[in-house]
Design a protein around this motif. Sequence first.
Motif, PDB file in Angstrom:
ATOM      1  N   SER A  21       0.822  -1.207   0.000  1.00 51.79           N
ATOM      2  CA  SER A  21       0.000   0.000   0.000  1.00 51.79           C
ATOM      3  C   SER A  21       0.858   1.260   0.000  1.00 51.79           C
ATOM      4  O   SER A  21       0.583   2.212  -0.740  1.00 51.79           O
ATOM      5  N   SER A  24       2.471   1.910  -3.413  1.00 53.13           N
ATOM      6  CA  SER A  24       1.463   2.410  -4.337  1.00 53.13           C
ATOM      7  C   SER A  24       1.180   3.890  -4.071  1.00 53.13           C
ATOM      8  O   SER A  24       1.097   4.703  -5.001  1.00 53.13           O
ATOM      9  N   LEU A  25       1.049   4.251  -2.818  1.00 54.01           N
ATOM     10  CA  LEU A  25       0.794   5.646  -2.460  1.00 54.01           C
ATOM     11  C   LEU A  25       1.997   6.534  -2.778  1.00 54.01           C
ATOM     12  O   LEU A  25       1.837   7.676  -3.227  1.00 54.01           O
ATOM     13  N   ALA A  27       4.127   6.044  -5.206  1.00 51.88           N
ATOM     14  CA  ALA A  27       4.122   6.217  -6.657  1.00 51.88           C
ATOM     15  C   ALA A  27       3.113   7.285  -7.055  1.00 51.88           C
ATOM     16  O   ALA A  27       3.396   8.150  -7.897  1.00 51.88           O
ATOM     17  N   LYS A  28       1.950   7.264  -6.439  1.00 47.30           N
ATOM     18  CA  LYS A  28       0.920   8.270  -6.720  1.00 47.30           C
ATOM     19  C   LYS A  28       1.416   9.657  -6.309  1.00 47.30           C
ATOM     20  O   LYS A  28       1.254  10.635  -7.050  1.00 47.30           O
ATOM     21  N   ARG A  29       2.044   9.753  -5.147  1.00 45.38           N
ATOM     22  CA  ARG A  29       2.592  11.029  -4.684  1.00 45.38           C
ATOM     23  C   ARG A  29       3.669  11.515  -5.648  1.00 45.38           C
ATOM     24  O   ARG A  29       3.757  12.697  -5.970  1.00 45.38           O
ATOM     25  N   ARG A  31       3.931  10.947  -8.842  1.00 44.77           N
ATOM     26  CA  ARG A  31       3.321  11.464 -10.076  1.00 44.77           C
ATOM     27  C   ARG A  31       2.812  12.891  -9.871  1.00 44.77           C
ATOM     28  O   ARG A  31       2.924  13.729 -10.768  1.00 44.77           O
ATOM     29  N   LEU A  32       2.270  13.170  -8.703  1.00 45.80           N
ATOM     30  CA  LEU A  32       1.815  14.529  -8.406  1.00 45.80           C
ATOM     31  C   LEU A  32       2.996  15.490  -8.288  1.00 45.80           C
ATOM     32  O   LEU A  32       2.940  16.619  -8.784  1.00 45.80           O
ATOM     33  N   GLN A  35       4.138  16.462 -11.657  1.00 48.32           N
ATOM     34  CA  GLN A  35       3.237  17.468 -12.233  1.00 48.32           C
ATOM     35  C   GLN A  35       3.489  18.850 -11.639  1.00 48.32           C
ATOM     36  O   GLN A  35       3.406  19.860 -12.341  1.00 48.32           O
TER      37      GLN A  35
END
Length: 102
Positions: A21, A24-25, A27-29, A31-32, A35
């Motif tokens: 978990s 995964s989090l 990786a999401k962070r 990507r942000l 950006q």
Amino acid sequence: MDIRCTSLEEVRQGIDEIDRSLVSLLAKRGRLVTQAAAFKKTTDDVRAPARVEQVIRKVRELANEAGGSAEVVEQVYRAMISAFITEELATHAKLANAPSAP
């Protein structure tokens, strides 16, 4: 909810599940963060020490609310933020050196 394990194997399985978990989090962070580089004009904007301290204060409070160690959370976040800043600086440099669109 506290997890009560009856063996070291159960502890390790629980940790492995949490690690999945967390990764995964992260990786999401990430990507942000990538950006965000597009919205920042300078490398100082990327480093943003005041924002770093704001995040640290927030996560220390969250750790206390969750019954965790604010010191551990701060150390983890400082390391994570440092790594993300390094990555964001590289992204920012690529964007700054990219040819402008016509």
